[in-house]
Design an enzyme around this catalytic site. Sequence first.
Site, PDB file in Angstrom:
ATOM      1  N   GLY A  22      52.494  78.507 -28.026  1.00 17.20           N
ATOM      2  CA  GLY A  22      53.057  79.723 -28.603  1.00 17.20           C
ATOM      3  C   GLY A  22      52.006  80.799 -28.760  1.00 17.20           C
ATOM      4  O   GLY A  22      50.863  80.651 -28.301  1.00 17.20           O
ATOM      5  N   TYR A  67      50.486  81.738 -31.395  1.00 12.62           N
ATOM      6  CA  TYR A  67      49.422  81.456 -32.344  1.00 12.62           C
ATOM      7  C   TYR A  67      48.746  80.109 -32.142  1.00 12.62           C
ATOM      8  O   TYR A  67      47.796  79.781 -32.842  1.00 12.62           O
ATOM      9  CB  TYR A  67      49.972  81.542 -33.773  1.00 12.62           C
ATOM     10  CG  TYR A  67      50.404  82.931 -34.149  1.00 12.62           C
ATOM     11  CD1 TYR A  67      49.478  83.883 -34.554  1.00 12.62           C
ATOM     12  CD2 TYR A  67      51.740  83.304 -34.073  1.00 12.62           C
ATOM     13  CE1 TYR A  67      49.871  85.177 -34.886  1.00 12.62           C
ATOM     14  CE2 TYR A  67      52.144  84.592 -34.391  1.00 12.62           C
ATOM     15  CZ  TYR A  67      51.201  85.520 -34.804  1.00 12.62           C
ATOM     16  OH  TYR A  67      51.598  86.800 -35.126  1.00 12.62           O
ATOM     17  N   LYS A 114      48.150  70.578 -33.978  1.00  7.98           N
ATOM     18  CA  LYS A 114      48.277  71.987 -33.597  1.00  7.98           C
ATOM     19  C   LYS A 114      46.896  72.628 -33.559  1.00  7.98           C
ATOM     20  O   LYS A 114      46.115  72.507 -34.499  1.00  7.98           O
ATOM     21  CB  LYS A 114      49.167  72.751 -34.569  1.00  7.98           C
ATOM     22  CG  LYS A 114      49.377  74.210 -34.166  1.00  7.98           C
ATOM     23  CD  LYS A 114      50.466  74.882 -34.982  1.00  7.98           C
ATOM     24  CE  LYS A 114      50.689  76.321 -34.535  1.00  7.98           C
ATOM     25  NZ  LYS A 114      51.797  76.965 -35.270  1.00  7.98           N
ATOM     26  N   ASP A 134      61.749  81.311 -39.107  1.00  5.07           N
ATOM     27  CA  ASP A 134      61.953  81.101 -37.662  1.00  5.07           C
ATOM     28  C   ASP A 134      62.966  79.987 -37.431  1.00  5.07           C
ATOM     29  O   ASP A 134      62.725  79.062 -36.652  1.00  5.07           O
ATOM     30  CB  ASP A 134      60.613  80.767 -37.002  1.00  5.07           C
ATOM     31  CG  ASP A 134      60.624  80.982 -35.496  1.00  5.07           C
ATOM     32  OD1 ASP A 134      61.485  81.728 -35.006  1.00  5.07           O
ATOM     33  OD2 ASP A 134      59.761  80.408 -34.809  1.00  5.07           O
TER      34      ASP A 134
END
Length: 257
Positions: free
Chosen positions: A38, A40, A58, A152
């Site tokens: 994504g 970020y 992540k 989101d």
Amino acid sequence: MQFLKLFKRVLRGFTDHQYGENETIYDKYKVKAVLGMGSYGMTYLCENVEEKQLCVVKQMTKSKKKTLIRKQYQTETEILEQLSHPNIPRFYERFTFENNNLFSMEYIEGENLEDLIFSKKKRFNEKESLVLIRDLLHIVSYIHTKGIIHGDLRIPNVMIRNGEPCIIDFGLSEPCSVKNKDSLPMEDFFDLGDLLLFLLYSSYNSTIKKGRPWTEELSIHERTSQLLKNLLGVDESYTYTSDVLHDVNQAIESISN
């Protein structure tokens, strides 16, 4: 515009190292697959070789403004640390590795709602759509009681595990301040309205090619229609999750009778 996009992709390739399959991160997370990329960050399915269990790692991007990414990293990890719900990924740890900011969390094993609808052609009737929204609202209610907005709530961020929805990806989440505590929940409600439309349209069939508004295309109960209008801000918007839940349950009951 195309050149700018290409430039950004090239820049990201130089600044953000993507770990490959079987590489080990932080001496304990062995990469099994890349789950997504994504704006970020990148997410990996990893095996924690110490705990012998799957998890998600992540990695925050470095190709965006450093102060923005630092704030994003801090906010997302702090929010996940506050949450303890069976249908939300558990936060494990934050760490730095090879000058990258990363964190690990629970791997929610299940089927992604976007894949179910678009790849597997799963169809949801009106009642099934409302029941799924009701179940999601219970999770959203918990998030809101913690003073947090998900921000989101889209179909790619809903996993179905053992028949129950789970909410993932808190990258755009933020705490509710006194200043915005009333307006921010409406963003989640709008997203849920949009998600409900996706579910209802999954079983929609029409030979009419010209696009029409959903109020004309969908044959749904008037309570469901009013629920959608309130969620999407067409009519008076909701302020509290409890009010949304009340109306969802009323719609389900009306269809069941």
